[in-house]
Write an enzyme that holds these catalytic residues in place. Structure first.
Site, PDB file in Angstrom:
ATOM      1  N   HIS A 118      52.424  42.071  46.189  1.00  7.51           N
ATOM      2  CA  HIS A 118      51.736  43.240  46.751  1.00  7.51           C
ATOM      3  C   HIS A 118      52.753  44.012  47.604  1.00  7.51           C
ATOM      4  O   HIS A 118      53.679  43.413  48.160  1.00  7.51           O
ATOM      5  CB  HIS A 118      50.591  42.722  47.628  1.00  7.51           C
ATOM      6  N   ASP A 195      51.666  34.281  51.166  1.00 13.93           N
ATOM      7  CA  ASP A 195      50.668  35.343  51.250  1.00 13.93           C
ATOM      8  C   ASP A 195      49.402  34.804  50.579  1.00 13.93           C
ATOM      9  O   ASP A 195      49.312  34.757  49.352  1.00 13.93           O
ATOM     10  CB  ASP A 195      51.194  36.597  50.541  1.00 13.93           C
ATOM     11  N   GLN A 198      44.714  36.332  48.616  1.00 12.53           N
ATOM     12  CA  GLN A 198      43.799  36.167  47.476  1.00 12.53           C
ATOM     13  C   GLN A 198      43.502  34.705  47.175  1.00 12.53           C
ATOM     14  O   GLN A 198      42.886  34.404  46.152  1.00 12.53           O
ATOM     15  CB  GLN A 198      44.398  36.843  46.218  1.00 12.53           C
ATOM     16  N   LYS A 221      38.606  39.830  53.132  1.00 15.44           N
ATOM     17  CA  LYS A 221      38.482  39.325  51.753  1.00 15.44           C
ATOM     18  C   LYS A 221      37.686  38.022  51.720  1.00 15.44           C
ATOM     19  O   LYS A 221      37.372  37.498  50.668  1.00 15.44           O
ATOM     20  CB  LYS A 221      39.870  39.131  51.143  1.00 15.44           C
ATOM     21  N   CYS A 359      48.454  48.443  44.483  1.00 12.07           N
ATOM     22  CA  CYS A 359      49.528  48.203  45.457  1.00 12.07           C
ATOM     23  C   CYS A 359      50.567  47.231  44.904  1.00 12.07           C
ATOM     24  O   CYS A 359      51.131  46.408  45.651  1.00 12.07           O
ATOM     25  CB  CYS A 359      48.985  47.696  46.794  1.00 12.07           C
TER      26      CYS A 359
HETATM   27  N1  C6P Z   1      44.946  43.663  48.239  1.00 13.93           N
HETATM   28  C1  C6P Z   1      43.595  44.701  46.505  1.00 13.93           C
HETATM   29  O1  C6P Z   1      42.774  45.534  46.103  1.00 13.93           O
HETATM   30  P1  C6P Z   1      45.456  43.817  53.778  1.00 13.93           P
HETATM   31  O2  C6P Z   1      45.376  45.213  53.254  1.00 13.93           O
HETATM   32  O3  C6P Z   1      46.455  43.695  54.879  1.00 13.93           O
HETATM   33  O4  C6P Z   1      44.142  43.220  54.107  1.00 13.93           O
HETATM   34  O5  C6P Z   1      45.971  42.928  52.537  1.00 13.93           O
HETATM   35  C2  C6P Z   1      47.157  43.262  51.874  1.00 13.93           C
HETATM   36  C3  C6P Z   1      47.359  42.362  50.699  1.00 13.93           C
HETATM   37  C4  C6P Z   1      48.446  41.508  50.707  1.00 13.93           C
HETATM   38  N2  C6P Z   1      48.648  40.625  49.722  1.00 13.93           N
HETATM   39  C5  C6P Z   1      47.804  40.521  48.680  1.00 13.93           C
HETATM   40  C6  C6P Z   1      48.059  39.498  47.623  1.00 13.93           C
HETATM   41  C7  C6P Z   1      46.705  41.375  48.606  1.00 13.93           C
HETATM   42  O6  C6P Z   1      45.870  41.287  47.575  1.00 13.93           O
HETATM   43  C8  C6P Z   1      46.481  42.342  49.626  1.00 13.93           C
HETATM   44  C9  C6P Z   1      45.349  43.320  49.537  1.00 13.93           C
HETATM   45  C10 C6P Z   1      43.838  44.556  47.994  1.00 13.93           C
HETATM   46  O7  C6P Z   1      44.215  43.982  45.728  1.00 13.93           O
HETATM   47  C11 C6P Z   1      43.980  45.895  48.645  1.00 13.93           C
HETATM   48  S1  C6P Z   1      45.411  46.751  48.145  1.00 13.93           S
END
Ligand code: C6P
Length: 401
Positions: A118, A195, A198, A221, A359
Site C-alpha cells: 500500500h 503492516d 488487512q 478496519k 492505493c
Molecule cells: N487500505 C483500502 O481500501 P489507513 O488509511 O492508515 O487506515 O490504512 C492504510 C493502509 C495501509 N496498509 C494496508 C495494507 C491497507 O489496506 C491500508 C488501507 C484501504 O484498501 C484504504 S486505501
C-alpha cells in the site's frame, strides 16, 4: 447467525435497495455496541485523560488505559507499554520511519518492501531515503500475486536494516508468509515491521509469538471508528527511538533549558489522544472476541471461495490475485469495461464495492492496468448477498458491452 442485526447501517437502503456492503477492506461497518460506547463516553464522562484529579477525567483515563490492556491481550503483546495508540496504520508506519528508522539507519542502508505494498508502506520510506540517503529495495511477486521467497532472500544483504511488509495485500488478498519472512529477518539481523491493516481484523495475530519488531493496524478496519490505530513496538526497540512529535503528555519535565520525556508508550502519544476512538476500539475488540476471531476467519473464507467460484464462472472476467493463501478480497476486471463503470452501476443497485488503484499504483503498474473492481468481505456478509451481487454484475456487463 444473523450478524447484520448488530450493525445499524446494514439494515438501511442505498439508492432504494437494501445495502450490500462489499467494501470492507476500505473500512468496516460499526456495530451498535461500539457506537453505544462512544456515545456513552460523550454523554456521561467526556473529559481529558492523564490530566485531571476529577471524577470524569479519572474514569476516562481508566477506560483509555483499559483499552490498552485489551489491545495488548488481543494481539498477544508481552508488555502493556508496547502498545502505542495512533491515528491508524499510516500514522504508525510514519512514526516508525521518523522515530526509529531515521535514528537508526544511515546513508547506503537498505529497506526492503514488496511490489504489493500500500502507498502507506512505500511513501514514508521514500521520504526517509531522500532525507538520509538510504535505499529502498522492492521484492518481486509472481503473476498470482505471491512473493517470490527465493528472490526475497537474495535481496537481503548486510546493508539491510529493515523489512517492512504487509501481512495481507489489500488489493490482491494475498496472505504473505509472515513467519518465514520474520525468520529471514532474524537470521540476517534486520528489523521487521508488519503492516497488519488487512490481517488483524480477519485472523488471530500473536505479536510475541511472531516476534516482529513493529506491527501496525487501523481501528476502522476492525469495526472501530476512524482516526484510531495501534503501533506495537517490541520493548527492546524503544531505546533506539526518539520522539517525533513533542507536546503535552509525552513529557516528564519541561523547562526552557531542557525537557525530559515521559516513559513509553506516552513518550510517543503527544497531545490529547483520540479518547472516544480508543474506547470504541476496545468495544470493537470485545465484540470480535464475543464472536471469536477463528469463527470470523472461517465465515470469511467460505464467502471468499463461494464468490471466487461464482465470479470465475463469468466469461470475460479476470481475477487479479490468485494466491494459494488468500484473505477475503477479490480484485477483478471485465474485458473492455472500465472498473469505475462497473462500480457505478452496482452502486445504483445498492451494492458498494471499491474501484481504482486501491492505493497500490506500483502493483497496478506490475499488472499493467489502471485499476480493478474490488469486493472485500466481512463476516457479516452472506452468500445470498453474493448471489445478488453476481446477478447485478451480469446485468452491468450486459449493459456495458
Ligand atoms: N487500505 C483500502 O481500501 P489507513 O488509511 O492508515 O487506515 O490504512 C492504510 C493502509 C495501509 N496498509 C494496508 C495494507 C491497507 O489496506 C491500508 C488501507 C484501504 O484498501 C484504504 S486505501
Amino acid at each position: 447467525m444473523d450478524f447484520q442485526k448488530d450493525f445499524p447501517i446494514l439494515n438501511t437502503k442505498v439508492n432504494g435497495r437494501p445495502l450490500i456492503y462489499f467494501d470492507n477492506a476500505a473500512t468496516s461497518q460499526k456495530p451498535k455496541v461500539v457506537i453505544d460506547q462512544i456515545n456513552k463516553y460523550y454523554e456521561t464522562y467526556n473529559s481529558n485523560v492523564h490530566r485531571g484529579v476529577h471524577e470524569l477525567s479519572q474514569k476516562a483515563t481508566s477506560q483509555y488505559e483499559a483499552a490498552r490492556a485489551k489491545v495488548q491481550q488481543f494481539i498477544g503483546a508481552n508488555h502493556l507499554e508496547e502498545i502505542i495508540f495512533t491515528k491508524g496504520t499510516t500514522d504508525g508506519i510514519n512514526i516508525v520511519a521518523s522515530s526509529w528508522a531515521e535514528n537508526q539507519l544511515s546513508k547506503g542502508d537498505e529497506i526492503i518492501i514488496s511490489t504489493m505494498e500500500h502507498h502507506s508502506n512505500i511513501v514514508p520510506w521514500q521520504i526517509l531515503c531522500e532525507k538520509i540517503g538510504a535505499v529502498l529495495v522492492v521484492a518481486p511477486i509472481n503473476e498470482k500475486g505471491e512473493l517470490i521467497l527465493e528472490e526475497f532472500e537474495t535481496l537481503i544483504t548486510p546493508k539491510t536494516k529493515l523489512i517492512s511488509i504487509s501481512h495481507v495485500s489489500n488489493t490482491l488478498g494475498t496472505i504473505n508468509p509472515i513467519k518465514e519472512i520474520i525468520q529471514l529477518a532474524k537470521e540476517n539481523n534486520c528489523k521487521i515491521l508488519v503492516d497488519a491493516a488487512q490481517s488483524v481484523p480477519h485472523f488471530g495475530i500473536h505479536v510475541s509469538k511472531l516476534d516482529c519488531d513493529f506491527l501496525v493496524f487501523s481501528g476502522h478496519k476492525i469495526f472501530a471508528p476512524t482516526g484510531v490505530g495501534v503501533l506495537y513496538v517490541k520493548n527492546e526497540r524503544y531505546q533506539e527511538m526518539k520522539p517525533y512529535q513533542g507536546g503535552g503528555d509525552m513529557i516528564k519535565e519541561v523547562s526552557f533549558e531542557k525537557t525530559t520525556y515521559n516513559k513509553p508508550p506516552y513518550k510517543f502519544e503527544a497531545g490529547t489522544p483520540n479518547i472516544a476512538g480508543v474506547i470504541g476500539l476496545s468495544a470493537a475488540i470485545s465484540y470480535v472476541e464475543s464472536i471469536g476471531i477463528d469463527k470470523i476467519s472461517s465465515i470469511e473464507d467460505e464467502l471468499l471461495h463461494y464468490a471466487t467460484e461464482k465470479i470465475a464462472e463469468l466469461k470475460s472476467i479476470k481475477i487479479f490475485g490468485t494466491a494459494d493463501n488468500k484473505a477475503s478480497v477479490i480484485s477483478f476486471n471485465v474485458d473492455g469495461i472500465h472498473p469505475f463503470d462497473v462500480g457505478t452501476l452496482l452502486d445504483q443497485s445498492g451494492i458498494a464495492i471499491r474501484t481504482g488503484h486501491h492505493c497500490t499504483q506500483p502493483l497496478m503498474n506490475f499488472y499493467n492496468i489502471p485499476g480493478t473492481a474490488r469486493v472485500s468481505f466481512a463476516f457479516y456478509n452472506t452468500k445470498k448477498e453474493i448471489d445478488i451481487f453476481i446477478e447485478y454484475l451480469m446485468k452491468a456487463i450486459q449493459m456495458l458491452t
